[in-house]
Design an enzyme around this catalytic site. Structure first.
Site, PDB file in Angstrom:
ATOM      1  CG  PHE A 205      -1.152  -0.596  -7.989  1.00 19.59           C
ATOM      2  CD1 PHE A 205      -2.482  -0.330  -8.043  1.00 19.59           C
ATOM      3  CD2 PHE A 205      -0.807  -1.541  -7.022  1.00 19.59           C
ATOM      4  CE1 PHE A 205      -3.402  -1.228  -7.546  1.00 19.59           C
ATOM      5  CE2 PHE A 205      -1.325  -2.510  -6.687  1.00 19.59           C
ATOM      6  CZ  PHE A 205      -2.759  -2.474  -6.837  1.00 19.59           C
TER       7      PHE A 205
ATOM      8  CB  VAL B 145      -2.441   5.502 -10.206  1.00 18.97           C
ATOM      9  CG1 VAL B 145      -3.644   6.237 -10.120  1.00 18.97           C
ATOM     10  CG2 VAL B 145      -2.899   3.756 -10.080  1.00 18.97           C
TER      11      VAL B 145
ATOM     12  CG  ASP C 123       5.815   1.010  -3.800  1.00 15.89           C
ATOM     13  OD1 ASP C 123       4.967   0.345  -3.840  1.00 15.89           O
ATOM     14  OD2 ASP C 123       6.473   1.595  -3.050  1.00 15.89           O
ATOM     15  CB  ILE C 124       5.405   1.823 -10.260  1.00 13.61           C
ATOM     16  CG1 ILE C 124       5.626   1.830 -11.968  1.00 13.61           C
ATOM     17  CG2 ILE C 124       5.127   3.064  -9.882  1.00 13.61           C
ATOM     18  CD1 ILE C 124       5.520   0.394 -12.634  1.00 13.61           C
ATOM     19  CG  ASP C 125       8.608   4.868  -6.652  1.00 11.89           C
ATOM     20  OD1 ASP C 125       8.397   3.413  -6.045  1.00 11.89           O
ATOM     21  OD2 ASP C 125       8.613   5.752  -5.855  1.00 11.89           O
TER      22      ASP C 125
ATOM     23  CD  GLU D  56       5.859   1.400   4.877  1.00 17.47           C
ATOM     24  OE1 GLU D  56       6.440   1.075   3.721  1.00 17.47           O
ATOM     25  OE2 GLU D  56       6.255   2.264   5.653  1.00 17.47           O
TER      26      GLU D  56
END
Length: 249
Positions: free
Chosen positions: A41, A43, A131-133, A223
């Site tokens: 994601f 966003v 996660d995108i990061d 989580e």
């Protein structure tokens, strides 16, 4: 390896570097002609991480095998043309944003379960949420493939059970009873077979919504609900903290 725990009490393997032979696993995986999906994601400001995540994942995630990347974003026009490996496919899916990051985080489970039902179950055999990061610096291969897979949090690997960041308030659906809990799993990297990920995401979102109706928000949002689910639905394989290491450590 003798220096780390390589088996859980319920006899699921914990995958560390040096505990598997990737050549053998690749040969077995190739014969099955499987497709793996990755959901991520981007966003609001997180679109900034798209290029780093996609270029490193395209290079290092199940290299040489078929991977479908499903990128959910509220800003699809920001995505420049990304060069994908021949065996990989990228699907950009528009998703609305929320004013609070917590709501974005907690809606992910709902989005994943809905898309599994409508699309993913027909396109992939295994599905992982990452996660995108994140940036990949080494190969992540088919040693991660199993029915239900959780990743041990790098921050909490050595933390004693009573100090792990579980939700403890009994009024929350994510509450883990005192004295229980195996590992602390990160929601930044989990997955498994499409059927099992569907059950996990559906159950976690149900817990999120029940909490919301009761005016409570779990300590670490989705989580916390993931950790509750994996306590009573044991992962069949665990990924060591090496797979989601925080550079601050």
């Amino acid at each position: 390896r003798q220096d780390v725990l390589v088996l859980t009490p319920w006899l699921a393997p914990i995958v560390w570097e040096g505990t598997f032979n990737r050549d053998i696993l690749n040969a077995q995986y190739m014969q099955k002609n499987l497709v793996t999906g990755v959901v991520t994601f981007a966003v609001k400001k997180y679109w900034f991480f798209i290029e780093g995540f996609m270029s490193s994942s395209n290079k290092y995630f199940l290299a040489g095998h078929q991977v479908n990347f499903y990128l959910f974003t509220d800003n699809p026009e920001q995505i420049s043309h990304l060069q994908m490996a021949p065996e990989n496919r990228l699907f950009v899916i528009h998703v609305q944003n929320h004013s609070r990051w917590q709501d974005i985080s907690m809606s992910r489970m709902d989005i994943i379960s809905r898309y599994i039902r409508s699309q993913f179950q027909y396109e992939v055999d295994y599905l992982y949420s990452i996660d995108i990061d994140v940036q990949l610096f080494e190969h992540i291969g088919v040693e991660i493939i199993d029915t239900l897979v959780g990743t041990i949090s790098s921050w909490q690997y050595t933390t004693r059970r009573e100090s792990k960041s579980y939700e403890t308030r009994t009024e929350s659906q994510a509450a883990i009873p005192k004295g229980e809990g195996d590992f602390y799993y990160t929601a930044s990297f989990y997955g498994g077979s499409v059927a099992e990920v569907y059950k996990l995401t559906k159950a976690c979102f149900k817990g999120v919504m029940e909490d919301r109706e009761n005016g409570i928000e779990a300590r670490w949002h989705d989580e916390s609900h993931l950790n509750k689910y994996l306590l009573y639905h044991k992962p069949t394989r665990l990924l060591s903290p090496e797979y989601y290491w925080d550079e601050e450590l």
